[in-house]
Scaffold this active site. Structure first.
Site, PDB file in Angstrom:
ATOM      1  N   HIS A  42      38.781  47.184  49.665  1.00  0.00           N
ATOM      2  CA  HIS A  42      39.544  47.161  50.920  1.00  0.00           C
ATOM      3  C   HIS A  42      40.470  45.963  50.845  1.00  0.00           C
ATOM      4  CE1 HIS A  42      36.156  44.464  51.506  1.00  0.00           C
ATOM      5  NE2 HIS A  42      36.983  43.766  52.249  1.00  0.00           N
ATOM      6  N   ASP A  82      49.282  38.700  44.662  1.00  0.00           N
ATOM      7  CA  ASP A  82      49.836  39.608  45.667  1.00  0.00           C
ATOM      8  C   ASP A  82      49.804  41.064  45.189  1.00  0.00           C
ATOM      9  OD1 ASP A  82      51.090  40.182  48.184  1.00  0.00           O
ATOM     10  OD2 ASP A  82      52.986  40.437  47.113  1.00  0.00           O
ATOM     11  N   GLU A 127      41.328  34.782  55.798  1.00  0.00           N
ATOM     12  CA  GLU A 127      41.087  36.152  55.339  1.00  0.00           C
ATOM     13  C   GLU A 127      41.421  37.130  56.466  1.00  0.00           C
ATOM     14  OE1 GLU A 127      37.942  37.467  52.303  1.00  0.00           O
ATOM     15  OE2 GLU A 127      37.013  37.812  54.247  1.00  0.00           O
TER      16      GLU A 127
HETATM   17 NI    NI Z   1      36.751  41.716  52.676  1.00  0.00          NI
END
Ligand code: NI
Length: 138
Positions: A42, A82, A127
């Protein structure tokens, strides 16, 4: 000016990851890492803040030229991570769980050799807007 000042540069990168400890069973990984252990990875929109602290240069008045710092972060960090799958596409996380904590330490180690030894470096990595880490700890 002999007073210490901190300057900050903010950059961002998007990357995929999966948290998993290969020494544990699937059940244990699921229990510890939850959604971050889902097998198909993810993504996160990481926000990176690089802090440089030191005495401004007598001639320029800069702690560090922000253009130089921005170019350095782009070259060493953004281009490397990236739009990558951190687990599969980077050598840094082949055998290291890509938690925000570990990513912050890796970013520090990648930048440190390129920054004046007399200057302090600190990494803050978001994050999510609510979850972030800092390294080193002051
Ligand atoms: Ni994560």
């Amino acid at each position: 000016m002999s007073k210490k000042v901190a300057v900050f540069r903010k950059e961002s990168f998007n990357a995929a990851h999966r948290l998993n400890n290969p020494d544990w069973t699937d059940e244990k990984n699921q229990e510890i890492f939850g959604k971050c252990n889902l097998p198909h990875y993810h993504g996160h929109n990481y926000e990176l803040i690089v802090k440089i602290a030191g005495k401004p240069d007598k001639k320029t008045g800069y702690v560090m030229d922000m253009k130089v710092l921005s170019d350095l972060i782009n070259k060493e960090i953004t281009e490397r991570f990236d739009h990558k799958n951190l687990n599969l596409d980077t050598k840094e996380f082949k055998n290291l769980n890509p938690t925000a904590e570990n990513i912050a330490v890796i970013i520090y180690d990648l930048l440190r050799p390129h920054i004046d030894k007399k200057k302090d470096l600190q990494i803050r990595l978001y994050e999510t807007p609510r979850n972030f880490v800092e390294y080193p700890v002051e």
